[in-house]
Enzyme design. Structure first.
Site, PDB file in Angstrom:
ATOM      1  N   GLY A   1       0.827  -1.210   0.000  1.00 51.58           N
ATOM      2  CA  GLY A   1       0.000   0.000   0.000  1.00 51.58           C
ATOM      3  C   GLY A   1       0.859   1.257   0.000  1.00 51.58           C
ATOM      4  O   GLY A   1       0.546   2.243  -0.682  1.00 51.58           O
ATOM      5  N   ASP A   2       1.952   1.225   0.748  1.00 47.92           N
ATOM      6  CA  ASP A   2       2.850   2.392   0.791  1.00 47.92           C
ATOM      7  C   ASP A   2       3.461   2.641  -0.586  1.00 47.92           C
ATOM      8  O   ASP A   2       3.563   3.785  -1.041  1.00 47.92           O
ATOM      9  CB  ASP A   2       3.971   2.169   1.810  1.00 47.92           C
ATOM     10  CG  ASP A   2       3.429   2.010   3.218  1.00 47.92           C
ATOM     11  OD1 ASP A   2       2.361   2.573   3.513  1.00 47.92           O
ATOM     12  OD2 ASP A   2       4.074   1.305   4.021  1.00 47.92           O
TER      13      ASP A   2
HETATM   14  O1  RIB Z   1       2.898  -0.310   5.869  1.00 50.37           O
HETATM   15  C1  RIB Z   1       3.945  -1.128   6.291  1.00 50.37           C
HETATM   16  C2  RIB Z   1       4.641  -0.502   7.465  1.00 50.37           C
HETATM   17  O2  RIB Z   1       3.763  -0.464   8.554  1.00 50.37           O
HETATM   18  C3  RIB Z   1       5.847  -1.273   7.955  1.00 50.37           C
HETATM   19  O3  RIB Z   1       7.038  -0.900   7.298  1.00 50.37           O
HETATM   20  C4  RIB Z   1       5.862  -0.999   9.444  1.00 50.37           C
HETATM   21  O4  RIB Z   1       6.921  -0.198   9.864  1.00 50.37           O
HETATM   22  C5  RIB Z   1       4.523  -0.341   9.728  1.00 50.37           C
HETATM   23  O5  RIB Z   1       4.674   0.989   9.947  1.00 50.37           O
END
Ligand code: RIB
Length: 309
Positions: free
Chosen positions: A254-255
């Site tokens: 998602g990031d």
């Molecule tokens: O979205 C994934 C992230 O969620 C991980 O890298 C972990 O650090 C949490 O923040």
């Protein structure tokens, strides 16, 4: 005066301690994993890295502890083409930590120790007023104090900087904050938390999107896992499918989607093209382990897209 295409990400930095195991332990159970890895993560840092590697001109507002991890994270962020000038080193604090289990299906469960991330105060946000005001877009998540997210959104809104909010992890948000958001990117769980509508199909997604439009948000992109996204602009919605790949680890998928999406939008791509670009970046990320180690570079995304029909 706006710097063309400049992105500011505000968010968290974590060291992820990742244990791969066949299945998650039940309460009271101890299980032995098959692989352990410490890698850089944090939703803010992951999204900043995704933007930096996919070609954005980006600055990152965040906090680390005054420890070795914080120092190494910052060195890595610079190698990922990120301006780290707005990162504060907080005396006496440790850099954030995430404890992550990944099961045999590539799913994860995460516990967080906020550490220095909790020190991203409204005062620290105010100190970065000029950088937010001068940017084209501000991208945030919810691993930072919510009052600081609100403060940054206010500065952005006053200065016509597009506010993009990835409302993760899921929490209820005030109407005041939601009214300042231009683009929101919840997953199904987060959309339900924000609207009370359980998202199980496209009709539900359309209703949840409408509820978010009613809060004043112009563009709603609900991520639906392997089904792609529901993209809705001023109430006109459609589903945009993703790419089929064999997922081994969905951490930071998602990031990666969010960082790549905003990069493409700042380059002037249409919403559908930006979503396709972000889908490609996320598709690559789920075929690799860890958070930032899985985030692709621009040439990898372009190669992936050129191989699709
Ligand atoms: O979205 C994934 C992230 O969620 C991980 O890298 C972990 O650090 C949490 O923040």
């Amino acid at each position: 005066m706006k710097t063309a295409g400049k992105l500011v990400v505000l968010g968290s930095i974590n060291a992820d301690h990742i244990l791969n195991l066949d299945s998650f332990p039940s309460p009271g159970e101890t299980v032995t994993g098959n692989q352990y890895q410490v890698a850089f993560g944090g939703k803010g840092a992951n999204q900043a890295v995704a933007a930096g590697r996919s070609g954005a001109s980006i600055a990152f507002i965040a906090c680390t502890g005054d420890d070795d991890t914080g120092e190494r994270v910052c060195q890595q962020l610079q190698r990922d083409n990120i301006d780290i000038t707005p990162i504060s080193v907080v005396k006496g604090e440790s850099t954030g930590v995430a404890l992550i289990f990944v099961n045999g299906e590539g799913e994860n469960v995460i516990g967080i120790h906020a550490g220095a991330n909790a020190q991203l105060t409204t005062e620290r946000v105010e100190a970065q007023r000029d950088i937010i005001a001068g940017a084209q877009a501000l991208l945030m998540q919810l691993e930072s104090p919510v009052e600081s997210v609100l403060a940054a959104a206010k500065i952005a809104h006053e200065n016509h900087t597009t506010v993009v909010l990835n409302p993760a992890p899921a929490r209820v948000l005030s109407d005041e904050l939601l009214a300042l958001v231009d683009i929101i990117t919840p997953n199904e769980t987060e959309a339900e938390k924000l609207t009370g509508i359980r998202v199980e199909n496209d009709d539900d997604a359309a209703r949840a999107a409408k509820a978010l439009h009613d809060k004043g948000i112009e563009t709603v992109i609900i991520t639906l896992g392997s089904r792609g996204v529901w993209a809705s602009v001023k109430g006109e919605g459609r589903r945009v499918a993703g790419f089929r790949v064999k997922a081994i680890d969905t951490i930071a998928a998602g990031d990666t989607f969010n960082g790549a999406l905003v990069t493409a939008l700042l380059e002037g791509s249409s919403l559908d093209d930006a979503i396709r670009f972000a889908h490609a970046a996320a598709a690559i990320a789920v075929t690799r382990k860890g958070a930032q180690p899985s985030v692709p570079w621009r040439n990898e995304i372009d190669d992936f897209l050129s191989q699709q029909g």
